[in-house]
Design an enzyme around this catalytic site. Structure first.
Site, PDB file in Angstrom:
ATOM      1  N   ASP A 184       9.714   2.624  -1.099  1.00 60.78           N
ATOM      2  CA  ASP A 184       8.778   3.359  -0.252  1.00 60.78           C
ATOM      3  C   ASP A 184       9.090   3.062   1.219  1.00 60.78           C
ATOM      4  O   ASP A 184       8.679   2.030   1.762  1.00 60.78           O
ATOM      5  CB  ASP A 184       7.342   2.955  -0.612  1.00 60.78           C
ATOM      6  CG  ASP A 184       6.317   3.692   0.239  1.00 60.78           C
ATOM      7  OD1 ASP A 184       6.720   4.501   1.107  1.00 60.78           O
ATOM      8  OD2 ASP A 184       5.109   3.454   0.046  1.00 60.78           O
ATOM      9  N   TYR A 221       0.860  -1.174   0.000  1.00 56.59           N
ATOM     10  CA  TYR A 221       0.000   0.000   0.000  1.00 56.59           C
ATOM     11  C   TYR A 221       0.899   1.226   0.000  1.00 56.59           C
ATOM     12  O   TYR A 221       1.834   1.319   0.801  1.00 56.59           O
ATOM     13  CB  TYR A 221      -0.872  -0.011   1.263  1.00 56.59           C
ATOM     14  CG  TYR A 221      -1.763   1.196   1.437  1.00 56.59           C
ATOM     15  CD1 TYR A 221      -2.910   1.365   0.673  1.00 56.59           C
ATOM     16  CD2 TYR A 221      -1.455   2.170   2.391  1.00 56.59           C
ATOM     17  CE1 TYR A 221      -3.730   2.471   0.850  1.00 56.59           C
ATOM     18  CE2 TYR A 221      -2.272   3.279   2.563  1.00 56.59           C
ATOM     19  CZ  TYR A 221      -3.405   3.422   1.799  1.00 56.59           C
ATOM     20  OH  TYR A 221      -4.216   4.514   1.972  1.00 56.59           O
ATOM     21  N   LYS A 247       5.914   9.618   8.154  1.00 56.98           N
ATOM     22  CA  LYS A 247       5.859   9.178   9.545  1.00 56.98           C
ATOM     23  C   LYS A 247       6.935   9.815  10.430  1.00 56.98           C
ATOM     24  O   LYS A 247       6.805  10.946  10.848  1.00 56.98           O
ATOM     25  CB  LYS A 247       5.965   7.644   9.616  1.00 56.98           C
ATOM     26  CG  LYS A 247       4.987   6.961   8.637  1.00 56.98           C
ATOM     27  CD  LYS A 247       4.027   6.080   9.303  1.00 56.98           C
ATOM     28  CE  LYS A 247       3.199   5.303   8.316  1.00 56.98           C
ATOM     29  NZ  LYS A 247       1.811   5.200   8.660  1.00 56.98           N
TER      30      LYS A 247
END
Ligand code: HOZ
Length: 431
Positions: free
Chosen positions: A241, A146, A269
């Site tokens: 990613d 994702y 994050k």
């Protein structure tokens, strides 16, 4: 259920009248675990408090960024100090280069980077840049990975999409989805095959180096290097990613662990210390294609926001200066936690396997080793839901879906681990 949730229930009801599902991100509605979401009001170190006064040991940590625990004092101080000078300018401030320098020093593959405000923006922009740089239109992603909710990447995606059992999303035109080649993760032959079929037409390969969004699934030995080699051979861009893994599995991220030198990297994050920051960066010749230097457009009023830059810098500086102590301790405590709960499940006769890389991990309710989306999909998600509810009742906050990774923070102690294992024994006995 033994906990009181009256106030949470009231707050959720109010939100449902105003916000779809009462949530601003679907997983938070707890539909995947079939229970009611407690509404959180406070976090402190390794614990979160809900609106009814229940306290939980937290293994979500805002889905990864809170590696130093909730309300970490140096981050709060940095935010307060920055806020005294103003909250947003829509113009450049010195702190942007400070944080950029800290990230670049940690990750040799990044020569230049651009800050954005969410992981979705970072991956979406990296894909556009890869297409602009190569003048090609196909992209390769992997089933169960994702990369946020942009149109091109919501194809056979993990996280909430997998949890809700929808393969993609309504609203993504077929014509666009057809440009995304979704291949099985950990399968080099499938990538070779795709590059043979679409020779010279694939702009990029985007991968979660350690998947977090079908639960935690590490790469098979040599897999990431093979992706790098295949992409490079065909002139495609490799995008790693690291929104979840960056500064989490090691200070230098998965790139450091696996000795990778990707063309582009996406981050999020932790680099915002819990505030909305993400970034994409990599080779200077590729990054120089972004406006105002080049023809690939991307912009944002809140990009490089001074509060978020200050929070991110405080967090990275603390991690950098204490990495020799923090990461080995996170690894040791996480290993202890994961293995003891796995043993407890087997003692209770519950089929369970587990994957872990450093302080990110998942307990899978299956007897299969989970290496890709097909094996992840063998999990008994109903049983996971009952386990999740039992853990909440016993004071432990886990990700509210089987297909998500859990995270441990530097604020967790050995006592927290012991308490969590005792809670798991209780929850497993009740399944
Ligand atoms: N899909 C996110 C984690 N993989 C969840 C984000 C959120 O609900 O806050």
């Amino acid at each position: 259920m033994s906990r009181k949730l009256d106030r949470s229930r009231e707050l959720q009801k109010r939100a449902e009248a105003l916000i779809p599902g009462g949530v601003n991100s679907p997983v938070r509605a707890f539909r995947a675990v079939g229970s009611e979401p407690p509404i959180l009001v406070r976090g402190e170190g390794p614990r979160v408090h809900d609106a009814d006064g229940n306290v939980y040991i937290d293994y979500v940590g805002s889905w990864g960024p809170l590696i130093l625990g909730h309300a970490f004092a140096p981050v709060l101080e940095a935010i307060a100090k920055a806020a005294q000078h103003g909250t947003s300018f829509g113009a450049s401030t010195p702190s942007e280069a400070d944080l950029a320098e800290a990230v670049i020093q940690a990750m040799p593959a990044i020569e230049k980077l651009r800050f954005v405000s969410s992981g979705t923006e970072a991956t979406m922009s990296a894909i556009r840049l890869a297409r602009g740089f190569t003048n090609r239109k196909y992209i390769v992603k992997f089933e169960g990975c994702y990369h946020g909710h942009s149109d091109s990447l919501l194809v056979k995606a993990g996280s909430g999409v997998a949890t809700l059992g929808i393969p993609g999303s309504a609203g993504v035109p077929d014509e666009l989805a057809q440009l995304t080649l979704a291949l099985p993760y950990n399968n080099v032959a499938a990538v070779e095959e795709a590059f043979k079929k679409f020779k010279g037409q694939i702009a990029c390969v985007i991968v979660e180096p350690i998947v977090g969004n079908m639960g935690c699934v590490p790469p098979a030995p040599g897999y990431l290097k093979a992706l790098q080699e295949i992409a490079t051979r065909d002139g495609a861009v490799l995008i790693v990613d690291e929104v979840m893994t960056g500064f989490r599995v090691a200070y230098g991220g998965a790139q450091e662990l696996y000795g990778l030198k990707p063309d582009l990297v996406t981050l999020g994050k932790i680099i915002g210390g819990g505030l909305p920051v993400a970034a994409y960066g990599g080779r200077a010749d590729i990054m120089n294609k972004i406006a105002p230097l080049g023809p690939v457009y991307q912009a944002g009023t809140l990009s490089g926001n001074p509060l978020a830059m200050a929070a991110g810098l405080a967090m990275l500086c603390h991690l950098r200066d204490n990495q020799a102590e923090i990461y080995p301790r996170l690894d040791r405590l996480s290993s202890d936690l994961v293995n003891r709960i796995l043993d407890a499940a087997h003692e209770a006769g519950v089929a369970m396997t587990a994957n872990r890389e450093g302080s990110m991990f998942t307990w899978f309710f299956t007897d299969k080793e989970v290496t890709d989306w097909n094996t992840a999909a063998t999990c008994d998600t109903k049983k996971f839901g009952r386990f999740h509810a039992g853990m909440l009742d016993a004071g432990v906050w886990l990700p509210p879906a089987q297909f998500e990774a859990a995270f441990l923070s530097a604020a967790h102690t050995e006592d927290d681990i012991n308490e969590t294992v005792a809670a798991a024994r209780e929850a497993l006995a009740g399944l």
